[in-house]
Design an enzyme around this catalytic site. Sequence first.
Site, short mmCIF file in Angstrom:
data_model
loop_
_atom_site.label_atom_id
_atom_site.label_comp_id
_atom_site.label_asym_id
_atom_site.label_seq_id
_atom_site.Cartn_x
_atom_site.Cartn_y
_atom_site.Cartn_z
N LYS A 202 -8.36 12.72 10.85
CA LYS A 202 -7.68 11.42 10.95
C LYS A 202 -6.26 11.51 10.37
CE LYS A 202 -6.81 7.09 11.26
NZ LYS A 202 -6.50 6.52 12.57
N CYS A 256 -0.54 2.75 9.54
CA CYS A 256 -1.24 4.04 9.72
C CYS A 256 -0.26 5.21 9.63
CB CYS A 256 -1.97 4.07 11.05
SG CYS A 256 -3.46 3.05 11.05
N1 LIG Z 1 -6.12 -1.39 11.81
C1 LIG Z 1 -6.04 -0.22 12.45
O1 LIG Z 1 -5.42 -0.11 13.50
C2 LIG Z 1 -6.74 1.01 11.90
C3 LIG Z 1 -6.90 2.11 12.73
C4 LIG Z 1 -7.58 3.22 12.25
C5 LIG Z 1 -8.06 3.23 10.95
N2 LIG Z 1 -7.86 2.14 10.14
C6 LIG Z 1 -8.42 2.19 8.79
O2 LIG Z 1 -9.57 1.34 8.73
C7 LIG Z 1 -9.69 0.78 7.42
C8 LIG Z 1 -9.76 -0.73 7.51
O3 LIG Z 1 -8.53 -1.18 8.08
P1 LIG Z 1 -8.34 -2.65 8.67
O4 LIG Z 1 -7.07 -2.62 9.43
O5 LIG Z 1 -9.59 -3.11 9.32
O6 LIG Z 1 -8.14 -3.46 7.29
P2 LIG Z 1 -8.09 -5.04 7.09
O7 LIG Z 1 -7.23 -5.27 5.92
O8 LIG Z 1 -7.79 -5.72 8.39
O9 LIG Z 1 -9.62 -5.44 6.75
C9 LIG Z 1 -10.29 -5.01 5.63
C10 LIG Z 1 -11.25 -6.12 5.19
O10 LIG Z 1 -12.03 -5.61 4.11
C11 LIG Z 1 -12.25 -6.67 3.17
N3 LIG Z 1 -12.60 -6.06 1.89
C12 LIG Z 1 -11.81 -5.46 0.95
N4 LIG Z 1 -12.56 -4.98 -0.06
C13 LIG Z 1 -13.86 -5.27 0.22
C14 LIG Z 1 -15.08 -5.04 -0.45
N5 LIG Z 1 -15.13 -4.37 -1.59
N6 LIG Z 1 -16.21 -5.51 0.13
C15 LIG Z 1 -16.18 -6.17 1.32
N7 LIG Z 1 -15.03 -6.42 2.00
C16 LIG Z 1 -13.88 -5.96 1.45
C17 LIG Z 1 -10.95 -7.44 3.19
O11 LIG Z 1 -11.13 -8.76 2.74
C18 LIG Z 1 -10.56 -7.37 4.68
O12 LIG Z 1 -11.04 -8.48 5.42
C19 LIG Z 1 -8.50 1.31 6.64
O13 LIG Z 1 -8.87 2.48 5.94
C20 LIG Z 1 -7.49 1.67 7.72
O14 LIG Z 1 -6.60 2.67 7.30
C21 LIG Z 1 -7.23 1.02 10.60
#
Ligand SMILES: NC(=O)c1ccc[n+]([C@@H]2O[C@H](COP(=O)([O-])OP(=O)(O)OC[C@H]3O[C@@H](n4cnc5c(N)ncnc54)[C@H](O)[C@@H]3O)[C@@H](O)[C@H]2O)c1
Length: 402
Positions: A202, A256
């Site tokens: 990743k 990212c």
């Molecule tokens: N958004 C993208 O395009 C993308 C793509 C690939 C990978 N990622 C990775 O995926 C992961 C999540 O990204 P995202 O964009 O969905 O983030 P986001 O911020 O949209 O969502 C994360 C959610 O997790 C919740 N959260 C935080 N701590 C928590 C806990 N301890 N228990 C329960 N809920 C909790 C937050 O309230 C939030 O709603 C990250 O590591 C990111 O790097 C994101």
Amino acid sequence: MQVVTIGLGYIGLPTSALIAQNKIHVHGVDISQHVVDTINAGKIHIVEPDLDQAVAQVVQSGYLKAATKPIQADTYLVVVPTPFKGGNHEPDISYVKAATTAVIPLLKEGDLYIIESTSPVGTTEKMMEYIFTERPELEGKIYLAYCPERVLPGNVMYELVHNDRVIGGVNEASTQKAIAFYRQFVQGTLHPTNARTAEMCKLTENSSRDVQIAFANELSLICDKAGINVWELIELANKHPRVNILQPGCGVGGHCIAVDPYFIVSEFPMESRIIAQAREINNYKSFWCAEKVKSTRLAFELKEGREPAIAVMGLAFKPNIDDLRESPAIYITERILQDSGDADLFIVEPNVHEHKIFKLTHYKEAVEKADIVVFLVAHTEFKTLEIPTNKVVLDFCGVRKN
Ligand SMILES: NC(=O)c1ccc[n+]([C@@H]2O[C@H](COP(=O)([O-])OP(=O)(O)OC[C@H]3O[C@@H](n4cnc5c(N)ncnc54)[C@H](O)[C@@H]3O)[C@@H](O)[C@H]2O)c1
């Protein structure tokens, strides 16, 4: 089968909805009560095409429920944020640890624990050690894997199903167990590997993009000095059958590509020299753009004997979206604001209605009133915009190249 997903954001919620669409019961967990209430009302708190219908349907049919606490399940999926912290951009895995802490008391023999959050190499093994320290009786009796997400925001519901996935267990049995889980709802090929390779994969994907963009940005700096049109140059070089140079821009943004390379650099600082340089070059390009605006403004003032009005075109981190996270255009706009004293500044972002810091102007009005028009983001609206020949144009994103 019961699945618990932890984190219901841009990735966790679409993933939960997709699993639930396959008639698997999903208990989605988020620390935000607002997020939980919104989802339980069959609504969504993020912008993503087709997600609203999917969530409404699975909530109504009872396959998706949201809560602030996990329940006992067969599979646990960790999809919480992994930002960086401090001046050295160190990865912050405290959210992953908090999510793991919440499931540890619930784990039982035969369960599958998967991390999807972008994570530094070794995170899955670290969480395994943490789990077995707290629950030593489970050692060798549960399955643990890492499976990164590579969807494109705006096309998530399609890509979740059709993209290939890399799946790395802490051992062969874990890899196979995780593959069997994803096979229920992913049509893309599932590629088995180990957890460390999957974590690194990743980070490699996004670092590769960052390095390639840095090459294009470096060329743009060289070409500016050499009096060469960089867009024409790249188009010509790409006529070579084995050359494929990306387009330069005003930097690199988003949550990212502008973030993940630091996860490698902070852990392998001696070895990751190109990756570290790429981050610096891409950050420097934003600084350079702001300096270019400054020198253009001063040249205008000397020539015309008055301050120019400046139009700043675009704030998003890439064309045709409303996402401003880590956007280099925001950084450049802030610098222009600091530098331009009493000059009139017209800030444009056609995909955003309102901004809490910047007063936004319609793009046509901004161009009409400005002496200097600075293009930061190649939004479609800007491509065919009429610009009178008496305006100075600074095109940092190639939107006016044709
Ligand atoms: N958004 C993208 O395009 C993308 C793509 C690939 C990978 N990622 C990775 O995926 C992961 C999540 O990204 P995202 O964009 O969905 O983030 P986001 O911020 O949209 O969502 C994360 C959610 O997790 C919740 N959260 C935080 N701590 C928590 C806990 N301890 N228990 C329960 N809920 C909790 C937050 O309230 C939030 O709603 C990250 O590591 C990111 O790097 C994101």
